[in-house]
Enzyme design. Structure first.
Site, mmCIF file in Angstrom:
data_model
loop_
_atom_site.group_PDB
_atom_site.id
_atom_site.type_symbol
_atom_site.label_atom_id
_atom_site.label_comp_id
_atom_site.label_asym_id
_atom_site.label_seq_id
_atom_site.Cartn_x
_atom_site.Cartn_y
_atom_site.Cartn_z
ATOM 1 N N GLU A 118 29.675 31.438 -0.041
ATOM 2 C CA GLU A 118 29.349 30.340 1.058
ATOM 3 C C GLU A 118 28.165 29.914 1.174
ATOM 4 O O GLU A 118 27.730 28.886 1.349
ATOM 5 C CB GLU A 118 30.140 30.626 2.311
ATOM 6 C CG GLU A 118 31.734 30.708 2.120
ATOM 7 C CD GLU A 118 32.158 31.369 3.535
ATOM 8 O OE1 GLU A 118 31.567 31.377 4.528
ATOM 9 O OE2 GLU A 118 33.650 31.337 3.445
ATOM 10 N N GLU A 138 38.524 37.370 0.430
ATOM 11 C CA GLU A 138 38.673 38.129 1.588
ATOM 12 C C GLU A 138 40.256 37.801 2.043
ATOM 13 O O GLU A 138 40.689 38.503 2.804
ATOM 14 C CB GLU A 138 37.809 37.604 2.721
ATOM 15 C CG GLU A 138 37.725 36.033 2.778
ATOM 16 C CD GLU A 138 36.689 35.563 2.000
ATOM 17 O OE1 GLU A 138 35.760 34.493 2.502
ATOM 18 O OE2 GLU A 138 36.379 35.753 0.850
#
Length: 274
Positions: A118, A138
């Site tokens: 990100e 994740e």
């Protein structure tokens, strides 16, 4: 000129600031302390009128493996309220990069995963070595994306596949999807980034600032900021969801360490990964 803190190195090469995440033993995992120092380094580069371009990179042939899961477990983050406060801080760093008033180039080698992915996606451009790997795995232990930028970069279908499966992709695939600008041999990464940064730095600073403002506002008009803010509320609930997988993963982190927890996570998917 170079300045070093415990976790961040800042080097000025003429009008380019090279900001390096410097936590190699933890694969540049984004701890609270690292994020604080990185934010301060970005502020310094933004407020220095001798700097026109910022390069963000990692050390030890790794960009970043994401937020420090072991630290989150140690801090006992569990409720939706606690997650909301922590994730808001995480999003703040990514969006600081996104909104920095100067172009930011991510120089990515090795892993760029989860929050590290990100952070790279928040940069204006990404140049990667052939060894780079990108993804948000994740979901495989009961978490999810925090700063939801991916749909705006690679579109719906590719985003769906990556976020539903937690798959990690190589640099060639990331370039094919439009996630990154280009791939170069790992040994040529610094030179390629430096050439790009120096070319951009030929533009007057005020023009770079206004151009970045225009581009950022265009994405705001598409709903990027609203999407990121809306996802914060969902991510807080998602991360606090009571699932057997999340419970087992957290227990393993606390009792046997992060490596054991990640091995358990990967074993669950290993037989079906292609």
């Amino acid at each position: 000129m170079a300045a070093t803190t415990a976790l961040v190195t800042i080097e000025h090469r003429d009008a380019v600031a090279w900001v390096t995440m410097n936590r190699p033993k933890k694969l540049n995992a984004l701890s609270v302390e690292l994020m604080g120092e990185l934010s301060a380094a970005l502020n310094a580069a933004e407020n220095d009128d001798t700097i026109k371009v910022v390069v963000l990179r990692g050390t030890n042939s790794v960009f970043s493996v994401g937020y420090d899961i072991a630290q989150e477990v140690e801090m006992g983050v569990s409720t939706a309220e606690q997650w909301h406060a922590g994730l808001e801080h995480n999003i703040g760093l990514s969006m600081q990069v996104w909104r920095l008033k100067k172009p930011v180039i991510a120089a990515v080698s090795g892993w760029a995963l989860a929050g590290g992915c990100e952070l790279a996606m928040a940069c204006d451009m990404i140049i990667s070595g052939e060894d780079a790997k990108f993804g948000e795995p994740e979901i495989r232990f009961g978490s999810g994306p925090v700063t939801l930028l991916m749909p705006f970069l690679i579109g719906q279908k590719a985003t769906n596949e990556l976020l539903y499966t937690g798959d990690v992709i190589d640099a060639a695939r990331a370039e094919e999807l439009g996630m990154i600008n280009r791939v170069v041999p790992a040994a040529d990464l610094d030179n390629a980034v430096e050439q790009l940064a120096r070319k951009i730095a030929l533009t007057p600073l005020s023009i770079l600032r206004y151009t970045k403002r225009a581009i950022t506002r265009a994405y705001d008009a598409m709903g990027l900021t609203q999407t990121v803010e809306s996802n914060l509320d969902i991510a807080a609930v998602l991360n606090s969801a009571d699932t057997p997988e999340r419970t087992e993963f957290t227990k393993l982190v606390a009792t046997e360490g992060l490596r054991a927890a990640l091995e358990w996570r990967d074993e669950r998917y290993g037989q079906i990964d292609v």
